[in-house]
Design a protein around this motif. Structure first.
Motif, PDB file in Angstrom:
ATOM      1  N   ASP A  39     -30.096 -18.808  14.780  1.00  0.00           N
ATOM      2  CA  ASP A  39     -31.438 -18.314  14.462  1.00  0.00           C
ATOM      3  C   ASP A  39     -32.116 -19.318  13.532  1.00  0.00           C
ATOM      4  O   ASP A  39     -31.518 -20.336  13.156  1.00  0.00           O
ATOM      5  CB  ASP A  39     -31.377 -16.907  13.842  1.00  0.00           C
ATOM      6  N   LEU A  40     -33.349 -19.019  13.189  1.00  0.00           N
ATOM      7  CA  LEU A  40     -34.119 -19.965  12.380  1.00  0.00           C
ATOM      8  C   LEU A  40     -33.416 -20.247  11.041  1.00  0.00           C
ATOM      9  O   LEU A  40     -33.399 -21.379  10.551  1.00  0.00           O
ATOM     10  CB  LEU A  40     -35.528 -19.423  12.143  1.00  0.00           C
ATOM     11  N   ALA A  41     -32.780 -19.190  10.483  1.00  0.00           N
ATOM     12  CA  ALA A  41     -32.119 -19.363   9.187  1.00  0.00           C
ATOM     13  C   ALA A  41     -30.992 -20.392   9.293  1.00  0.00           C
ATOM     14  O   ALA A  41     -30.811 -21.220   8.391  1.00  0.00           O
ATOM     15  CB  ALA A  41     -31.575 -18.023   8.698  1.00  0.00           C
ATOM     16  N   LEU A  42     -30.253 -20.357  10.414  1.00  0.00           N
ATOM     17  CA  LEU A  42     -29.143 -21.308  10.572  1.00  0.00           C
ATOM     18  C   LEU A  42     -29.682 -22.735  10.698  1.00  0.00           C
ATOM     19  O   LEU A  42     -29.160 -23.667  10.092  1.00  0.00           O
ATOM     20  CB  LEU A  42     -28.296 -20.930  11.796  1.00  0.00           C
ATOM     21  N   VAL A  43     -30.754 -22.901  11.482  1.00  0.00           N
ATOM     22  CA  VAL A  43     -31.327 -24.238  11.657  1.00  0.00           C
ATOM     23  C   VAL A  43     -31.868 -24.757  10.318  1.00  0.00           C
ATOM     24  O   VAL A  43     -31.684 -25.924   9.973  1.00  0.00           O
ATOM     25  CB  VAL A  43     -32.441 -24.226  12.728  1.00  0.00           C
ATOM     26  N   ARG A  44     -32.498 -23.850   9.559  1.00  0.00           N
ATOM     27  CA  ARG A  44     -33.032 -24.263   8.246  1.00  0.00           C
ATOM     28  C   ARG A  44     -31.912 -24.690   7.314  1.00  0.00           C
ATOM     29  O   ARG A  44     -32.031 -25.673   6.587  1.00  0.00           O
ATOM     30  CB  ARG A  44     -33.797 -23.105   7.600  1.00  0.00           C
TER      31      ARG A  44
END
Ligand code: HEC
Length: 217
Positions: free
Chosen positions: A104-109
């Motif tokens: 999810d976006l949190a992992l990519v961030r």
């Protein structure tokens, strides 16, 4: 005035001046001489305490072992049950073709954040292999530097996520391993960010979600 003083006082004065050099000489010696003895410790606080070194014998216990086995009934606890696929990036001997965590976006961030700490110095902000360390090595021309790989080549684009994960964990050819420094989840996060960097330089219109295409045109 000094001349009028009694002889013994003159001697005492000279002696005290000379004696005052002794501490200075000792300090100077302590600064430059090396010694295997621990230095003088005036206030002990809790700096030195009796302890056992690993594998030493401890006569307190019948078996003499210093390292104590877990208490009977101890249950091993790990926040994430270690999954061999997540730990190695391999399933049945093959590199996994997808990141085995919820992406999810949190992992990519998180991956972006870690990438800038651990990888950017060599691989550069956008992953072209032109980080500050690489640039400096180019200037020095010492002949021992291997250019960090660019992620924007067909070779690296074609690497499955499992293999990228393994490259971070164990290093590859001249690149050192980062497994010891970076926890497993963060290594996968970095892999998702490498994919994001690759997409940012090499995407087709079909990769863009349909509702956003009109914004581009
Ligand atoms: C000290 C510099 C340095 C750092 C830091 C570094 N790398 Fe590398 N990396 C290299 C070098 C050099 C190569 C090329 C190795 C070779 O070809 O011998 C390389 C190659 C690679 C490759 C291509 C491997 C292949 O499949 O051919 C990937 C992917 C990669 N690095 C990812 C990373 C990631 C992700 C990080 C951060 C966790 C990272 N690197 C940190 C120097 C570095």
């Amino acid at each position: 005035m000094f001349k009028e003083l009694p002889r013994w006082l003159k001697l005492a004065l000279v002696a005290s001046v000379v004696l005052s050099w002794v501490p200075l000489a000792l300090v100077a010696r302590a600064r430059f001489a090396t010694s295997t003895k621990p230095r003088l410790h005036v206030v002990f606080d809790m700096d030195n305490q009796p302890r056992f070194k690993a594998q030493q014998v401890n006569p307190l216990f019948a078996d003499g072992r210093e390292a104590r086995p877990p208490v009977p009934g101890t249950v091993p606890f790990s926040p994430v049950a270690p999954d061999p696929v997540v730990e190695t990036g391999k399933r049945a001997g093959e590199w996994v073709a997808a990141v085995p965590l919820k992406v999810d976006l949190a992992l990519v961030r998180r991956g972006k954040d870690r990438y800038h700490i651990y990888c950017e110095p060599c691989h550069g902000v956008a992953g072209y292999g032109d980080g500050p360390v690489a640039k400096r090595a180019d200037q020095l021309q010492e002949g021992t530097w291997t250019q960090p790989a660019s992620f924007h080549t067909d070779l690296v684009r074609g690497r499955p996520p499992g293999q990228l994960f393994n490259t971070v964990t164990n290093g590859i050819r001249n690149m050192p391993p980062y497994g010891p420094q970076i926890p497993v989840r963060d290594r996968w996060a970095i892999v998702t960010y490498i994919r994001a960097l690759q997409l940012s330089r090499n995407a087709r219109l079909e990769d863009v979600p349909p509702e956003l295409v009109s914004k581009l045109q």
